[in-house]
Design a protein around this motif. Structure first.
Motif, short mmCIF file in Angstrom:
data_model
loop_
_atom_site.label_atom_id
_atom_site.label_comp_id
_atom_site.label_asym_id
_atom_site.label_seq_id
_atom_site.Cartn_x
_atom_site.Cartn_y
_atom_site.Cartn_z
N MET A 1 18.21 19.00 42.18
CA MET A 1 19.25 19.72 41.48
C MET A 1 19.83 19.14 40.23
O MET A 1 20.16 17.83 40.01
N HIS A 2 19.79 20.12 39.29
CA HIS A 2 19.99 19.59 37.78
C HIS A 2 21.54 20.50 37.51
O HIS A 2 21.82 21.36 37.83
N GLU A 3 22.10 19.67 36.36
CA GLU A 3 23.31 20.37 35.95
C GLU A 3 22.94 21.63 35.25
O GLU A 3 23.99 22.39 35.18
N ASP A 4 21.96 21.73 34.81
CA ASP A 4 21.54 23.07 34.01
C ASP A 4 21.62 24.33 35.15
O ASP A 4 21.35 25.39 34.57
N ILE A 5 21.59 23.99 36.30
CA ILE A 5 21.55 25.09 37.08
C ILE A 5 22.65 26.02 37.04
O ILE A 5 23.61 25.66 37.14
N LYS A 6 22.43 27.45 36.75
CA LYS A 6 23.60 28.09 36.32
C LYS A 6 23.57 29.14 37.68
O LYS A 6 22.94 29.69 38.24
N THR A 7 25.08 29.04 38.15
CA THR A 7 25.36 29.91 39.28
C THR A 7 26.22 31.01 38.67
O THR A 7 27.03 30.75 37.75
N GLU A 8 25.92 32.26 39.10
CA GLU A 8 26.53 33.49 38.38
C GLU A 8 27.97 33.62 39.18
O GLU A 8 27.96 32.90 40.24
N THR A 9 28.95 33.84 38.42
CA THR A 9 30.24 34.08 38.84
C THR A 9 30.77 35.51 38.68
O THR A 9 30.53 35.83 37.71
N LEU A 10 31.00 36.10 39.73
CA LEU A 10 31.61 37.67 39.72
C LEU A 10 33.03 37.62 39.45
O LEU A 10 33.68 36.91 39.75
N THR A 11 33.61 38.46 38.33
CA THR A 11 34.75 38.38 37.76
C THR A 11 35.34 39.74 37.64
O THR A 11 36.66 39.82 37.29
N THR A 12 34.58 40.81 38.31
CA THR A 12 35.19 42.20 38.21
C THR A 12 35.20 42.79 39.49
O THR A 12 34.41 42.63 40.15
N LEU A 13 35.94 43.66 39.63
CA LEU A 13 35.84 44.70 40.86
C LEU A 13 34.74 45.73 40.92
O LEU A 13 33.91 45.60 41.93
N ALA A 14 34.10 45.89 39.79
CA ALA A 14 32.85 46.65 39.31
C ALA A 14 31.63 45.83 40.07
O ALA A 14 30.80 46.59 40.72
N GLN A 15 31.83 44.61 39.58
CA GLN A 15 30.45 43.77 39.92
C GLN A 15 30.60 43.63 41.50
O GLN A 15 29.67 43.65 42.28
N LEU A 16 31.87 43.22 42.19
CA LEU A 16 32.17 43.12 43.63
C LEU A 16 31.40 44.24 44.52
O LEU A 16 30.96 44.19 45.42
N ASP A 17 32.05 45.47 43.71
CA ASP A 17 31.51 46.85 44.51
C ASP A 17 30.22 46.86 44.62
O ASP A 17 29.59 47.60 45.68
N LYS A 18 29.35 46.34 43.87
CA LYS A 18 27.95 46.45 43.75
C LYS A 18 27.30 45.49 45.01
O LYS A 18 26.26 45.89 45.55
N HIS A 19 27.97 44.47 45.19
CA HIS A 19 27.60 43.28 46.41
C HIS A 19 28.17 43.67 47.37
O HIS A 19 27.57 43.62 48.65
N LEU A 20 29.56 44.01 47.59
CA LEU A 20 30.12 44.21 48.81
C LEU A 20 30.57 45.67 48.58
O LEU A 20 31.17 46.14 47.75
N ARG A 21 30.52 46.30 49.68
CA ARG A 21 31.04 47.82 49.66
C ARG A 21 32.91 47.67 49.74
O ARG A 21 33.26 47.31 50.78
N LEU A 22 33.59 47.96 48.43
CA LEU A 22 35.02 47.55 48.48
C LEU A 22 35.73 48.74 49.43
O LEU A 22 35.29 49.78 49.37
N THR A 23 36.89 47.96 50.00
CA THR A 23 37.74 49.05 50.74
C THR A 23 38.75 49.62 49.86
O THR A 23 38.83 49.12 48.45
N ASP A 24 39.48 50.57 50.22
CA ASP A 24 40.53 51.20 49.38
C ASP A 24 41.57 50.22 48.99
O ASP A 24 41.91 50.21 47.83
N GLU A 25 41.87 49.30 49.75
CA GLU A 25 42.93 48.39 49.55
C GLU A 25 42.25 47.40 48.49
O GLU A 25 43.08 46.98 47.67
N GLU A 26 41.08 47.14 48.65
CA GLU A 26 40.54 46.14 47.67
C GLU A 26 40.38 46.65 46.35
O GLU A 26 40.96 45.95 45.39
N ARG A 27 40.08 47.98 46.17
CA ARG A 27 39.70 48.79 44.87
C ARG A 27 41.17 48.90 44.50
O ARG A 27 41.37 48.93 42.93
N ALA A 28 42.25 49.04 45.29
CA ALA A 28 43.63 49.45 44.40
C ALA A 28 44.17 48.11 43.86
O ALA A 28 45.13 48.32 42.94
N PHE A 29 43.49 47.17 43.91
CA PHE A 29 44.01 45.80 43.11
C PHE A 29 43.87 46.31 41.62
O PHE A 29 44.74 45.70 40.74
#
Ligand SMILES: *Cc1c(COP(=O)(O)O)cnc(C)c1O
Ligand code: SF4
Length: 352
Positions: A1-29
């Protein structure tokens, strides 16, 4: 394990929608404005059961429109932290300890965050001048024995900045116990490296304590446990603060498993917090009556070591108090105390 290992961070609903199918309540955020930003590191995302819209990991990280619902008894700063601020980033609420807001940035923004007046507000890490101002306050207030480095999440700082922060506080007060408050082992355990932990070993005049936040047993992945173990192996004890959250851990079986897993991972369950009356978090709140019943059941099931203290931070800056259903019943006559045992039986203990 090295410090330069980059983990991706999702920061938008659009990105989340690609990984998880967002519910209407989540999308309405997306229609709400000015709320806590989104951030979910790929590690935490990978723990989500995509087929379960009510997954306890998911609801801690994926926002819903319920964050826009405000109740009249809620406040943006129920702990009155702003009123207790003695410098730009230092909160002095209790005589013997202070909390320093290292940064407002977190690896992950928890949807139940109680410090959302500050968290994710794009202020960034404390400047060198702000750290020095707090350090000089501590020099003048020797009754302060402990400092909580909190935020936000201090482990989002670079190693260099963390070393600067610690060295300024250590220089001011060699005797100060330092609590490292972080959700990083749960959110993105790969951030915890040997290099990071070795920084704290350099400043060994007073102890450090690692204060984690695990709310569900599934957060205690092998990677998370390894991250915490690096601190414990370096002589830094680990303590956990959970928040009692509706739909996440508001049942005795989940809490029992969480606490036993923590103890097995060398992390002492310290607090189980009742949800604070923070604006936009009512959908997570568990009634105190239910919390007290859970506390009682846990006390029957768990060892003393595995048992956290159920506590509430009272509104209007009232401070923390323990929540325990009384085992001491009213006093009988003048010679003895009346008790209820954990199993519900009656006992007396003489007054003299
Ligand atoms: C919770 C808290 C502390 C630490 O309290 P302990 O009961 O010692 O863990 C210190 N300062 C502030 C502002 C807090 O909210
Ligand atoms: S890590 Fe802590 S400060 Fe950051 S969002 Fe979660 S609860 Fe709030």
């Amino acid at each position: 394990m090295h410090e330069d290992i980059k983990t991706e961070t999702l920061t938008t609903l659009a990105q989340l929608d690609k990984h998880l199918r967002l519910t209407d309540e989540e999308r309405a955020f997306g229609t709400l404005e000015g709320l806590l930003p989104i951030a979910i590191p790929s590690h935490f995302l990978s723990l989500i059961d995509k087929d379960d819209p009510n997954d306890p990991i998911r609801i801690q990280a994926v926002p819903t429109m319920h964050e826009g619902e405000y109740l009249s008894e809620e406040d943006i700063d129920p702990l009155a932290e702003a009123d207790h601020s003695v410098t730009a980033r230092l909160i002095h609420r209790y005589p013997s300890r202070v909390a320093f807001l290292v940064t407002d940035v977190c690896a992950m923004y928890c949807r139940h965050c109680f410090r959302r007046r500050f968290t994710g507000s794009f202020q960034g890490p404390a400047s060198r001048a702000e750290i020095e101002e707090a350090a000089s306050y501590l020099k003048q207030h020797r009754q302060v024995k402990e400092i909580l480095l909190t935020g936000g999440d201090m482990m989002t700082l670079t190693n260099e900045k963390i070393e600067e922060l610690i060295s300024i506080f250590r220089q001011a007060r060699e005797d100060l116990v330092i609590r490292l408050c972080t959700r990083m082992p749960a959110a993105n355990p790969l951030r915890i490296t040997k290099e990071l932990v070795s920084i704290f070993k350099k400043f060994n005049t007073a102890p450090f304590y690692l204060m984690t936040q695990f709310n569900h047993p599934r957060e205690l992945t092998p990677e998370a446990v390894t991250a915490v173990s690096m601190f414990v192996d370096a002589g830094i004890p680990a303590m956990n603060q959970s928040v009692l959250l509706k739909g996440v851990n508001d049942d005795a079986d989940t809490l029992e498993e969480l606490c036993n897993k923590l103890i097995f991972s060398r992390i002492k369950p310290y607090y189980l917090f009742q949800g604070d009356l923070v604006k936009g978090t009512s959908h997570f709140r568990v009634p105190i009556q239910r919390g007290l019943a859970l506390e009682k059941e846990l006390r029957r099931r768990l060892s003393g070591l595995a048992m956290p203290l159920y506590a509430v931070d009272l509104p209007q800056g009232g401070g923390k108090i323990p929540l325990i259903e009384g085992y001491l019943k009213e006093s009988s006559g003048c010679n003895a105390w009346n008790f209820m045992t954990v199993e519900g039986k009656k006992r007396e203990y003489p007054k003299q």
